[in-house]
Design an enzyme around this catalytic site. Structure first.
Site, short mmCIF file in Angstrom:
data_model
loop_
_atom_site.label_atom_id
_atom_site.label_comp_id
_atom_site.label_asym_id
_atom_site.label_seq_id
_atom_site.Cartn_x
_atom_site.Cartn_y
_atom_site.Cartn_z
N LYS A 13 0.83 -1.22 0.00
CA LYS A 13 0.00 0.00 0.00
C LYS A 13 0.86 1.27 0.00
CE LYS A 13 -2.22 -0.71 3.85
NZ LYS A 13 -1.58 -1.95 4.32
N ARG A 85 -9.28 1.33 9.02
CA ARG A 85 -8.85 -0.03 9.34
C ARG A 85 -9.92 -0.78 10.13
NH1 ARG A 85 -2.92 0.91 8.98
NH2 ARG A 85 -1.81 -1.02 9.20
N ARG A 124 11.57 -6.28 4.74
CA ARG A 124 11.44 -4.82 4.59
C ARG A 124 12.39 -4.10 5.55
NH1 ARG A 124 5.51 -2.42 4.64
NH2 ARG A 124 5.36 -3.41 6.69
N ARG A 157 11.70 -2.14 10.91
CA ARG A 157 10.66 -1.58 11.79
C ARG A 157 10.40 -2.56 12.92
NH1 ARG A 157 5.58 0.20 8.13
NH2 ARG A 157 4.46 -0.79 9.84
N ARG A 168 -0.04 -8.59 13.48
CA ARG A 168 -0.69 -7.57 12.65
C ARG A 168 -1.58 -8.21 11.59
NH1 ARG A 168 4.26 -4.73 10.50
NH2 ARG A 168 2.89 -3.26 9.46
P1 AMP Z 1 1.15 0.82 8.84
O1 AMP Z 1 2.34 1.68 8.62
O2 AMP Z 1 -0.03 1.23 8.01
O3 AMP Z 1 1.45 -0.65 8.70
O4 AMP Z 1 0.70 1.05 10.35
C1 AMP Z 1 1.58 0.75 11.42
C2 AMP Z 1 0.81 0.75 12.73
O5 AMP Z 1 0.25 2.05 12.96
C3 AMP Z 1 -0.36 -0.21 12.83
O6 AMP Z 1 0.03 -1.52 13.16
C4 AMP Z 1 -1.17 0.46 13.95
O7 AMP Z 1 -0.57 0.24 15.21
C5 AMP Z 1 -1.00 1.94 13.62
N1 AMP Z 1 -2.05 2.40 12.69
C6 AMP Z 1 -1.88 2.90 11.44
N2 AMP Z 1 -3.04 3.23 10.88
C7 AMP Z 1 -4.01 2.92 11.79
C8 AMP Z 1 -5.42 3.00 11.79
N3 AMP Z 1 -6.11 3.46 10.72
N4 AMP Z 1 -6.07 2.58 12.90
C9 AMP Z 1 -5.41 2.13 13.98
N5 AMP Z 1 -4.08 2.00 14.03
C10 AMP Z 1 -3.36 2.39 12.95
#
Ligand code: AMP
Length: 216
Positions: A13, A85, A124, A157, A168
């Site tokens: 994404k 989400r 990654r 990360r 996740r």
């Molecule tokens: P990402 O970079 O999109 O994989 O997001 C990393 C982390 O940020 C996720 O595992 C959540 O802990 C938090 N996060 C990002 N976007 C959201 C969202 N829309 N709702 C809740 N937590 C989020």
């Protein structure tokens, strides 16, 4: 135009959103990136969010919705990456868009087998300074551990480690995957096979966006 990219962690994404934002002039709104920046700057939101990110859990809906609502402006052209989400976030999004006279135009679900998502997350690497994303298999840095763009430190990360990545994916299945059914009945919905090469995925996404634009 408001476009949502849905997909499990590791489905590309972020990579695709950056490419499409540049190509079509969308504002790229990536909640994960925003949280990581807030955490790095030790802001109030960052302090609230950090343990959730570290443990692979979702930040509570109320915090996320308020944060995104503060960034949505009338007439904005957004590419939403990692938001919504949950169903509650999707409803929150509909309300905030309604307030600015807008609505979701297009939802694209990037599909990927779980094993491939885990493989991608494990390989990654991310620049801790500028956020540029690398991959030890498909896009290694020229010098190990050093960002090609800003010379910052490139690391894995914390939430890409195997145990947290698996968590996740479970969170995705439980809380985010229901959005597929939700959006199938709410907005123009498409699926794109994210197991293809990044260039092929980009071409497929562009075709979907072009046809959505043409039918507006
Ligand atoms: P990402 O970079 O999109 O994989 O997001 C990393 C982390 O940020 C996720 O595992 C959540 O802990 C938090 N996060 C990002 N976007 C959201 C969202 N829309 N709702 C809740 N937590 C989020």
């Amino acid at each position: 135009m408001i476009v949502i990219l849905l997909g499990m962690p590791g489905s590309g994404k972020g990579t695709q959103s950056k490419r499409l934002a540049e190509k079509y002039g969308f504002q790229h709104l990536a909640t994960g990136d925003i949280f990581r920046a807030e955490i790095a700057q030790k802001t109030a939101i960052g302090v609230k969010a950090q343990d959730y990110l570290k443990n692979g859990k979702l930040v509570p809906d109320s915090i996320v919705i308020e944060m995104v609502a503060g960034k949505i402006e009338t007439g904005g052209k957004y590419l939403l990456d990692g938001f919504p989400r949950t169903i509650e976030q999707a409803q929150g999004l509909a309300e905030m868009l309604k307030r600015v006279g807008s609505a979701v135009d297009l939802v694209v679900f990037l599909t990927l087998p779980k094993e491939e998502a885990i493989r991608r997350m494990a390989s990654r690497r991310t620049c801790s300074n500028c956020g540029e994303v690398f991959n030890t298999i498909s896009r290694p840095t020229a010098v190990e551990g050093v960002c090609d763009k800003c010379s910052g430190k490139v690391v894995q990360r914390e939430d890409d480690t195997e145990a947290t990545a698996a968590k996740r994916l479970m969170v995705f299945e439980d809380l985010t995957h229901p959005l597929v059914a939700y959006y199938k009945s709410e907005a123009a919905f498409h699926e794109v096979d994210a197991a293809q090469t990044p260039a092929q995925v980009e071409a497929a996404l562009s075709a979907v966006i072009d046809s959505a634009k043409a039918s507006r």
